[in-house]
Scaffold this motif. Structure first.
Motif, mmCIF file in Angstrom:
data_model
loop_
_atom_site.group_PDB
_atom_site.id
_atom_site.type_symbol
_atom_site.label_atom_id
_atom_site.label_comp_id
_atom_site.label_asym_id
_atom_site.label_seq_id
_atom_site.Cartn_x
_atom_site.Cartn_y
_atom_site.Cartn_z
ATOM 1 N N ASP A 44 2.957 6.618 11.007
ATOM 2 C CA ASP A 44 3.133 8.067 10.956
ATOM 3 C C ASP A 44 2.996 8.565 9.520
ATOM 4 O OD1 ASP A 44 4.279 10.570 12.485
ATOM 5 O OD2 ASP A 44 5.354 10.460 10.577
ATOM 6 N N LYS A 45 2.152 9.587 9.328
ATOM 7 C CA LYS A 45 1.823 10.036 7.983
ATOM 8 C C LYS A 45 2.955 10.794 7.301
ATOM 9 C CE LYS A 45 -1.801 7.891 8.309
ATOM 10 N NZ LYS A 45 -1.844 6.590 7.590
ATOM 11 N N TYR A 101 0.815 -1.219 0.000
ATOM 12 C CA TYR A 101 0.000 0.000 0.000
ATOM 13 C C TYR A 101 0.846 1.265 0.000
ATOM 14 C CZ TYR A 101 -4.298 -2.635 0.361
ATOM 15 O OH TYR A 101 -5.351 -3.470 0.086
ATOM 16 N N THR A 102 2.081 1.179 0.464
ATOM 17 C CA THR A 102 2.978 2.333 0.340
ATOM 18 C C THR A 102 3.362 2.533 -1.122
ATOM 19 O OG1 THR A 102 3.863 2.000 2.577
ATOM 20 C CG2 THR A 102 5.167 3.349 1.079
ATOM 21 N N LEU A 103 3.671 1.441 -1.809
ATOM 22 C CA LEU A 103 3.957 1.518 -3.249
ATOM 23 C C LEU A 103 2.749 2.050 -4.015
ATOM 24 C CD1 LEU A 103 5.863 -1.861 -3.771
ATOM 25 C CD2 LEU A 103 6.813 0.420 -4.143
ATOM 26 N N LEU A 104 1.573 1.511 -3.701
ATOM 27 C CA LEU A 104 0.351 1.947 -4.380
ATOM 28 C C LEU A 104 0.064 3.413 -4.076
ATOM 29 C CD1 LEU A 104 -2.106 1.253 -6.087
ATOM 30 C CD2 LEU A 104 -3.258 0.466 -4.003
ATOM 31 N N GLY A 105 0.264 3.810 -2.817
ATOM 32 C CA GLY A 105 0.042 5.206 -2.448
ATOM 33 C C GLY A 105 0.951 6.152 -3.211
ATOM 34 N N GLY A 106 2.226 5.782 -3.366
ATOM 35 C CA GLY A 106 3.152 6.604 -4.130
ATOM 36 C C GLY A 106 2.723 6.744 -5.579
ATOM 37 N N LEU A 107 2.256 5.642 -6.180
ATOM 38 C CA LEU A 107 1.796 5.670 -7.563
ATOM 39 C C LEU A 107 0.557 6.547 -7.711
ATOM 40 C CD1 LEU A 107 1.917 4.631 -10.480
ATOM 41 C CD2 LEU A 107 0.582 2.643 -9.739
ATOM 42 N N THR A 126 6.896 10.692 3.029
ATOM 43 C CA THR A 126 8.298 10.744 2.606
ATOM 44 C C THR A 126 8.650 9.505 1.780
ATOM 45 O OG1 THR A 126 8.852 11.975 4.617
ATOM 46 C CG2 THR A 126 10.673 10.987 3.398
ATOM 47 N N LEU A 127 8.228 8.331 2.248
ATOM 48 C CA LEU A 127 8.491 7.098 1.505
ATOM 49 C C LEU A 127 7.765 7.100 0.166
ATOM 50 C CD1 LEU A 127 8.261 4.440 4.367
ATOM 51 C CD2 LEU A 127 10.327 5.205 3.175
ATOM 52 N N GLN A 128 6.537 7.599 0.164
ATOM 53 C CA GLN A 128 5.754 7.625 -1.078
ATOM 54 C C GLN A 128 6.372 8.569 -2.105
ATOM 55 O OE1 GLN A 128 2.048 8.617 0.748
ATOM 56 N NE2 GLN A 128 1.524 6.495 1.211
ATOM 57 N N LEU A 129 6.855 9.712 -1.643
ATOM 58 C CA LEU A 129 7.507 10.638 -2.571
ATOM 59 C C LEU A 129 8.846 10.080 -3.053
ATOM 60 C CD1 LEU A 129 6.820 14.203 -1.115
ATOM 61 C CD2 LEU A 129 5.661 13.017 -2.977
ATOM 62 N N ALA A 152 11.557 7.813 -7.670
ATOM 63 C CA ALA A 152 12.213 6.661 -8.298
ATOM 64 C C ALA A 152 11.456 6.231 -9.555
ATOM 65 C CB ALA A 152 12.292 5.505 -7.303
ATOM 66 N N LEU A 153 10.135 6.437 -9.529
ATOM 67 C CA LEU A 153 9.298 6.056 -10.666
ATOM 68 C C LEU A 153 9.444 7.025 -11.834
ATOM 69 C CD1 LEU A 153 6.942 4.240 -11.818
ATOM 70 C CD2 LEU A 153 5.376 5.888 -10.766
#
Length: 316
Positions: free
Chosen positions: A183-184, A83-89, A189-192, A197-198
């Motif tokens: 923590d949001k 879901y972190t990967l999906l959230g970033g996308l 930060t991870l999503q960005l 990277a994408l």
């Protein structure tokens, strides 16, 4: 115990959504540049700021988040990563489509997207999270569908981009709901980081054949977009969520698209059609109808109009 004075939290919440409401200004100032190029530098600069904040000022939160993840079971780890990967996308898609809408379609369409978004989120919450909806909320959803039909009958392109923006943000909120225990700021930060990277390897594609020079004007507006219109309201929103209920923040969220509408007509001199006016009126009515008896809603928030307390919305 003395009751908490909520006025500073209301002020922070209002300030956050007012700031987001003026986001067309830096975007319009960058209209000469490709949308993908604006996205690239917005993500990069916001990521740098959040990394500095996380590593210098919120190091304990960062470490505790990863410590909690290390002790989690395999299923929880897969959920977090997925879901972190999906959230970033989803965040990448949402920001890109919104930038394109503001600079190449009109502000009205962008505003319509974010008036529509809570209703779409409610439907997704019902379908994916099995959250209950009241009769008036179903009626609001029906009116929203009718408003979409009116927009589509007049200008299909506007409808497609509105729905893409609204659905990407609605799905993003669902991912935040699922990852509510983390923590949001760390998540964002991870999503960005994943977003950069994408899109990083495709900078030349995003730039296209544009020959517009990246000058001081460009970087000043990118800096404003990242600092003033991304990071600052995010922290104000997080502060507000410490004391305000989901219902209170849910009402404040509508400040953003309403300000967009006002600016579209009064400052940017946009024009509209009778069909679009009817669609906008319907979506406003549906928003009011959806939120009837808001104070009587359960604390968990039926319909997921906004993320529950302890999470935050990341605006475009």
């Amino acid at each position: 115990m003395k009751p908490t004075d909520t006025r500073p939290y209301f002020a922070a919440g209002i300030a956050a959504f007012v700031i987001w409401g003026f986001i067309p200004f830096p975007l319009k100032a960058l209209a000469a540049y490709p949308s993908g190029q604006i996205l690239y530098f917005r993500v990069a600069s916001a990521l740098v700021v959040l990394l500095v904040i996380s590593l210098v000022f919120r190091r304990r939160k960062l470490l505790s988040t990863f410590a909690a993840l290390q002790t989690a079971g395999p299923r929880e780890k897969r959920t977090f990563i997925g879901y972190t990967l999906l959230g970033g996308l989803l965040l990448t898609i949402n920001w890109l489509t919104f930038i394109y809408i503001i600079n190449h379609i009109n502000i009205q369409t962008g505003s319509f997207s974010y008036l529509l978004c809570p209703i779409i989120t409610a439907v997704l919450g019902f379908l994916l999270l099995k959250e209950k909806l009241r009769l008036n909320q179903w009626l609001a959803i029906g009116l929203s569908a009718l408003s979409c039909a009116l927009i589509g009958s007049g200008e299909l392109t506007s409808l497609v981009f509105s729905l893409l923006t609204a659905f990407s943000y609605a799905f993003y909120l669902i991912t935040q709901r699922i990852l509510k225990n983390y923590d949001k700021i760390v998540l964002l930060t991870l999503q960005l980081l994943l977003s950069f990277a994408l899109i990083g390897p495709f900078y030349s594609y995003f730039k296209g054949d544009s020959m517009v020079m990246l000058d001081t004007h460009f970087f000043l507006n990118i800096g404003m977009l990242s600092l003033v219109f991304t990071v600052l309201p995010l922290f104000l929103n997080l502060f507000a969520l410490k004391e305000l209920t989901s219902g209170s923040i849910g009402i404040l969220m509508y400040i953003n698209p309403i300000l967009n509408f006002v600016m579209a007509f009064l400052y940017f001199n946009e024009h509209t059609t009778t069909t679009k006016v009817a669609a906008y009126v319907l979506i406003f009515i549906s928003v009011i109808l959806y939120n009837i008896n808001l104070k009587g809603r359960k604390k968990s928030g039926d319909g997921l109009v906004i993320p529950p307390v302890g999470t935050t919305a990341i605006r475009p």
